[in-house]
Scaffold this motif. Structure first.
Motif, PDB file in Angstrom:
ATOM      1  N   LEU A   1      34.220  31.146  43.888  1.00 23.07           N
ATOM      2  CA  LEU A   1      34.785  32.407  44.390  1.00 23.07           C
ATOM      3  C   LEU A   1      35.126  33.358  43.249  1.00 23.07           C
ATOM      4  O   LEU A   1      34.872  34.566  43.323  1.00 23.07           O
ATOM      5  CB  LEU A   1      36.047  32.124  45.224  1.00 23.07           C
ATOM      6  CG  LEU A   1      35.808  31.540  46.617  1.00 23.07           C
ATOM      7  CD1 LEU A   1      37.113  31.018  47.205  1.00 23.07           C
ATOM      8  CD2 LEU A   1      35.196  32.592  47.538  1.00 23.07           C
ATOM      9  N   LEU A   2      35.692  32.805  42.177  1.00 19.79           N
ATOM     10  CA  LEU A   2      36.060  33.658  41.037  1.00 19.79           C
ATOM     11  C   LEU A   2      34.814  34.253  40.384  1.00 19.79           C
ATOM     12  O   LEU A   2      34.786  35.427  40.018  1.00 19.79           O
ATOM     13  CB  LEU A   2      36.883  32.858  40.012  1.00 19.79           C
ATOM     14  CG  LEU A   2      38.314  32.486  40.445  1.00 19.79           C
ATOM     15  CD1 LEU A   2      38.971  31.555  39.436  1.00 19.79           C
ATOM     16  CD2 LEU A   2      39.169  33.741  40.622  1.00 19.79           C
ATOM     17  N   LEU A   3      33.755  33.406  40.261  1.00 20.99           N
ATOM     18  CA  LEU A   3      32.520  33.891  39.616  1.00 20.99           C
ATOM     19  C   LEU A   3      31.835  34.961  40.467  1.00 20.99           C
ATOM     20  O   LEU A   3      31.241  35.901  39.946  1.00 20.99           O
ATOM     21  CB  LEU A   3      31.564  32.718  39.372  1.00 20.99           C
ATOM     22  CG  LEU A   3      32.013  31.757  38.254  1.00 20.99           C
ATOM     23  CD1 LEU A   3      31.111  30.517  38.215  1.00 20.99           C
ATOM     24  CD2 LEU A   3      32.031  32.443  36.893  1.00 20.99           C
ATOM     25  N   GLN A   4      31.946  34.801  41.807  1.00 20.41           N
ATOM     26  CA  GLN A   4      31.332  35.790  42.704  1.00 20.41           C
ATOM     27  C   GLN A   4      32.020  37.149  42.585  1.00 20.41           C
ATOM     28  O   GLN A   4      31.394  38.186  42.688  1.00 20.41           O
ATOM     29  CB  GLN A   4      31.442  35.325  44.153  1.00 20.41           C
ATOM     30  CG  GLN A   4      30.390  34.292  44.525  1.00 20.41           C
ATOM     31  CD  GLN A   4      30.676  33.665  45.898  1.00 20.41           C
ATOM     32  OE1 GLN A   4      31.620  34.019  46.579  1.00 20.41           O
ATOM     33  NE2 GLN A   4      29.843  32.720  46.270  1.00 20.41           N
ATOM     34  N   ARG A   5      33.330  37.095  42.335  1.00 18.44           N
ATOM     35  CA  ARG A   5      34.119  38.325  42.409  1.00 18.44           C
ATOM     36  C   ARG A   5      34.284  39.011  41.052  1.00 18.44           C
ATOM     37  O   ARG A   5      34.362  40.221  40.979  1.00 18.44           O
ATOM     38  CB  ARG A   5      35.501  37.974  42.994  1.00 18.44           C
ATOM     39  CG  ARG A   5      36.471  39.119  43.111  1.00 18.44           C
ATOM     40  CD  ARG A   5      36.135  39.983  44.311  1.00 18.44           C
ATOM     41  NE  ARG A   5      37.135  41.031  44.485  1.00 18.44           N
ATOM     42  CZ  ARG A   5      37.966  41.098  45.532  1.00 18.44           C
ATOM     43  NH1 ARG A   5      37.895  40.217  46.483  1.00 18.44           N
ATOM     44  NH2 ARG A   5      38.837  42.071  45.600  1.00 18.44           N
ATOM     45  N   PHE A   6      34.366  38.183  39.988  1.00 20.19           N
ATOM     46  CA  PHE A   6      34.708  38.759  38.676  1.00 20.19           C
ATOM     47  C   PHE A   6      33.616  38.474  37.648  1.00 20.19           C
ATOM     48  O   PHE A   6      32.914  37.462  37.733  1.00 20.19           O
ATOM     49  CB  PHE A   6      36.046  38.192  38.186  1.00 20.19           C
ATOM     50  CG  PHE A   6      37.185  38.456  39.127  1.00 20.19           C
ATOM     51  CD1 PHE A   6      37.803  39.700  39.158  1.00 20.19           C
ATOM     52  CD2 PHE A   6      37.621  37.471  40.007  1.00 20.19           C
ATOM     53  CE1 PHE A   6      38.842  39.948  40.046  1.00 20.19           C
ATOM     54  CE2 PHE A   6      38.659  37.716  40.894  1.00 20.19           C
ATOM     55  CZ  PHE A   6      39.270  38.961  40.912  1.00 20.19           C
ATOM     56  N   ASP A   7      33.531  39.346  36.685  1.00 20.90           N
ATOM     57  CA  ASP A   7      32.541  39.220  35.617  1.00 20.90           C
ATOM     58  C   ASP A   7      33.141  38.362  34.499  1.00 20.90           C
ATOM     59  O   ASP A   7      33.564  38.863  33.461  1.00 20.90           O
ATOM     60  CB  ASP A   7      32.183  40.624  35.105  1.00 20.90           C
ATOM     61  CG  ASP A   7      31.053  40.547  34.091  1.00 20.90           C
ATOM     62  OD1 ASP A   7      30.359  39.507  34.063  1.00 20.90           O
ATOM     63  OD2 ASP A   7      30.886  41.521  33.336  1.00 20.90           O
ATOM     64  N   ILE A   8      33.207  37.045  34.746  1.00 20.58           N
ATOM     65  CA  ILE A   8      33.811  36.128  33.761  1.00 20.58           C
ATOM     66  C   ILE A   8      32.876  34.933  33.574  1.00 20.58           C
ATOM     67  O   ILE A   8      32.017  34.662  34.415  1.00 20.58           O
ATOM     68  CB  ILE A   8      35.209  35.615  34.222  1.00 20.58           C
ATOM     69  CG1 ILE A   8      35.148  35.067  35.663  1.00 20.58           C
ATOM     70  CG2 ILE A   8      36.252  36.721  34.123  1.00 20.58           C
ATOM     71  CD1 ILE A   8      36.417  34.378  36.110  1.00 20.58           C
ATOM     72  N   ASP A   9      33.075  34.192  32.440  1.00 17.40           N
ATOM     73  CA  ASP A   9      32.223  33.017  32.206  1.00 17.40           C
ATOM     74  C   ASP A   9      32.796  31.812  32.943  1.00 17.40           C
ATOM     75  O   ASP A   9      33.943  31.819  33.415  1.00 17.40           O
ATOM     76  CB  ASP A   9      32.059  32.740  30.712  1.00 17.40           C
ATOM     77  CG  ASP A   9      33.390  32.469  30.053  1.00 17.40           C
ATOM     78  OD1 ASP A   9      34.067  31.492  30.457  1.00 17.40           O
ATOM     79  OD2 ASP A   9      33.794  33.254  29.159  1.00 17.40           O
ATOM     80  N   GLU A  10      32.000  30.764  33.010  1.00 16.73           N
ATOM     81  CA  GLU A  10      32.371  29.594  33.818  1.00 16.73           C
ATOM     82  C   GLU A  10      33.604  28.873  33.290  1.00 16.73           C
ATOM     83  O   GLU A  10      34.412  28.368  34.073  1.00 16.73           O
ATOM     84  CB  GLU A  10      31.190  28.614  33.889  1.00 16.73           C
ATOM     85  CG  GLU A  10      30.454  28.744  35.206  1.00 16.73           C
ATOM     86  CD  GLU A  10      29.349  27.723  35.375  1.00 16.73           C
ATOM     87  OE1 GLU A  10      29.671  26.532  35.467  1.00 16.73           O
ATOM     88  OE2 GLU A  10      28.176  28.152  35.410  1.00 16.73           O
ATOM     89  N   THR A  11      33.760  28.837  31.965  1.00 11.31           N
ATOM     90  CA  THR A  11      34.926  28.149  31.380  1.00 11.31           C
ATOM     91  C   THR A  11      36.213  28.859  31.791  1.00 11.31           C
ATOM     92  O   THR A  11      37.190  28.227  32.221  1.00 11.31           O
ATOM     93  CB  THR A  11      34.820  28.136  29.838  1.00 11.31           C
ATOM     94  OG1 THR A  11      33.509  27.715  29.487  1.00 11.31           O
ATOM     95  CG2 THR A  11      35.852  27.217  29.231  1.00 11.31           C
ATOM     96  N   THR A  12      36.222  30.182  31.690  1.00 14.96           N
ATOM     97  CA  THR A  12      37.405  30.958  32.092  1.00 14.96           C
ATOM     98  C   THR A  12      37.692  30.731  33.578  1.00 14.96           C
ATOM     99  O   THR A  12      38.850  30.501  33.985  1.00 14.96           O
ATOM    100  CB  THR A  12      37.164  32.462  31.843  1.00 14.96           C
ATOM    101  OG1 THR A  12      36.719  32.638  30.499  1.00 14.96           O
ATOM    102  CG2 THR A  12      38.416  33.272  32.075  1.00 14.96           C
ATOM    103  N   ALA A  13      36.636  30.774  34.389  1.00 14.55           N
ATOM    104  CA  ALA A  13      36.804  30.590  35.834  1.00 14.55           C
ATOM    105  C   ALA A  13      37.388  29.211  36.139  1.00 14.55           C
ATOM    106  O   ALA A  13      38.293  29.074  36.970  1.00 14.55           O
ATOM    107  CB  ALA A  13      35.469  30.774  36.548  1.00 14.55           C
ATOM    108  N   LEU A  14      36.891  28.184  35.424  1.00  9.45           N
ATOM    109  CA  LEU A  14      37.383  26.821  35.651  1.00  9.45           C
ATOM    110  C   LEU A  14      38.855  26.712  35.253  1.00  9.45           C
ATOM    111  O   LEU A  14      39.673  26.121  35.982  1.00  9.45           O
ATOM    112  CB  LEU A  14      36.535  25.799  34.879  1.00  9.45           C
ATOM    113  CG  LEU A  14      36.956  24.331  35.032  1.00  9.45           C
ATOM    114  CD1 LEU A  14      36.882  23.872  36.490  1.00  9.45           C
ATOM    115  CD2 LEU A  14      36.083  23.419  34.163  1.00  9.45           C
ATOM    116  N   ASN A  15      39.206  27.298  34.107  1.00  8.30           N
ATOM    117  CA  ASN A  15      40.609  27.260  33.660  1.00  8.30           C
ATOM    118  C   ASN A  15      41.520  27.960  34.662  1.00  8.30           C
ATOM    119  O   ASN A  15      42.580  27.437  35.037  1.00  8.30           O
ATOM    120  CB  ASN A  15      40.754  27.943  32.291  1.00  8.30           C
ATOM    121  CG  ASN A  15      40.179  27.071  31.183  1.00  8.30           C
ATOM    122  OD1 ASN A  15      40.028  25.858  31.346  1.00  8.30           O
ATOM    123  ND2 ASN A  15      39.828  27.693  30.065  1.00  8.30           N
TER     124      ASN A  15
END
Lengths: 290, 88
Positions: free
Chosen positions: B58-72
């Motif tokens: 959900l975070l990756l779909q919505r925001f322009d961030i990398d996977e590590t940041t999204a996981l954290n």
């Protein structure tokens, strides 16, 4: 007997119960005649025993009485009973169908239980009309009320008395359980006196605008600060009728009331000593000199 | 895991808050204020079973961030819900 509380008319029925209630002067200023009731509390019209599968939402001791108040949900209705935990004797029970204008009650011979039961019945009838009691002590200065909140024993009454002693033109409106409602025209919250005023006999049929709400806590120094929205919620919520927050019917109204009060009235936290300076600091913050 | 049915976000004085009301006198009322991201995750996940991986997606779909940041961010968000017994 008809009572006018927070500008709403409540009919209270039951011969023995009316004799008990009118034996104390608390209700006198609230009795009205020649009016049509909006809500009714009818004592002696039911035995209201609750089914064993009723969901118990709340079960706590009523301060200083040795009696317990149990709030339940069963068959689409809300019930409340006051019972003595040591001998199991039930003093009174209430039953209310959500959306209705009537609280049915069993007969009640114990005065303090009767007073509490009537308060609880009015709570259930009033909250869906955006009227609630607030556990607080209230003073009035030049037509503007200030409510002091705090757990029992914090010093709400003491702080009110310090205002009466140190500040001119201040009077006490209620020392335990005033009602808050919203003005029909301005939507601003207003506070009313009530027949429930704790140990202080202060029963006033009066209504005022609210200048501020102040949560008190005991401290070694005096300091006051304005609260954010989140802090205001934490400050005010515990002073609204706690049992009703555990009902999925009443809680929606209570949150709306909470929201409307916090949107329109400033809330403060006062950490204080029980001294004159605390009252003067609080007063000067809420009513700064022009 | 699943958000408990009894936990509801409410609008109070313009803020989105989750209130955890104590059942006994003296219990502290807890208020959690929700920002826009939290509210988005809550709306998407309420009423269904989910894992941390779903929050990451959900975070990756919505925001322009990398996977590590999204996981954290997802891990810390879920931990906060667990700490306050909001998920079961």
């Amino acid at each position: 007997m008809h009572l006018k509380i927070a500008d709403h008319i409540i009919s209270v029925e039951g011969d023995n119960e009316l004799r008990l209630l009118t034996s104390c002067r608390a209700f006198d200023p609230f009795v009205v005649s020649d009016v049509e009731e909006e809500w009714s509390v009818r004592f002696g019209c039911t035995h209201a025993t609750f089914p064993s599968q009723a969901e118990i939402l709340y079960d706590v001791e009523i301060e200083d009485t040795g009696n317990y108040c149990r709030f339940l949900y069963y068959d689409g209705r809300y019930g409340m009973e006051i019972y003595n935990r040591s001998n199991g004797h039930r003093q009174v029970s209430l039953s209310y169908l959500p959306g209705g204008r009537l609280v049915e009650a069993s007969s009640c011979e114990d005065f303090s239980s009767l007073r509490f039961a009537l308060w609880f019945a009015v709570c259930m009838l009033a909250v869906p009309s955006m009227v609630t009691f607030v556990h607080s002590s209230v003073v009035v200065y030049h037509g503007n009320a200030v409510l002091f909140l705090g757990e029992s024993g914090t010093g709400k009454s003491t702080h009110s008395r310090l205002w009466l002693k140190n500040i001119d033109d201040v009077h006490l409106l209620n020392d335990d359980c005033p009602a808050i409602a919203f003005d029909a025209h301005t939507s601003r919250p207003v506070v009313y006196g009530s027949p429930w005023s704790g140990k202080t006999q202060c029963y006033r049929q009066e209504r005022y605008d609210i200048a501020a709400i102040v949560r008190l806590s005991q401290s070694q120094t005096n300091a006051i600060r304005r609260l954010s929205v989140s802090q205001s919620i934490v400050a005010l919520q515990p002073s609204l009728p706690p049992a009703l927050f555990l009902s999925s019917y009443f809680d929606n109204y209570l949150y709306q009331i909470l929201s409307d009060i916090i949107s329109k009235v400033p809330l403060y936290h006062l950490q204080c000593l029980p001294d004159d300076d605390a009252a003067i600091l609080c007063f000067n913050t809420i009513f700064p000199r022009q | 895991m699943r958000i408990k049915d009894k936990c509801k976000i409410r609008q109070v004085a313009g803020e989105s808050v989750l209130m955890i009301v104590g059942r006994n006198p003296g219990d502290m009322t807890k208020v959690m204020a929700f920002n826009e991201t939290s509210l988005y995750l809550w709306d998407q996940l309420q009423g269904r079973d989910f894992e941390i991986a779903d929050v990451v997606t959900l975070l990756l779909q919505r925001f322009d961030i990398d996977e590590t940041t999204a996981l954290n961010d997802a891990t810390s968000w879920v931990q906060t819900l667990k700490d306050h017994s909001i998920v079961s």
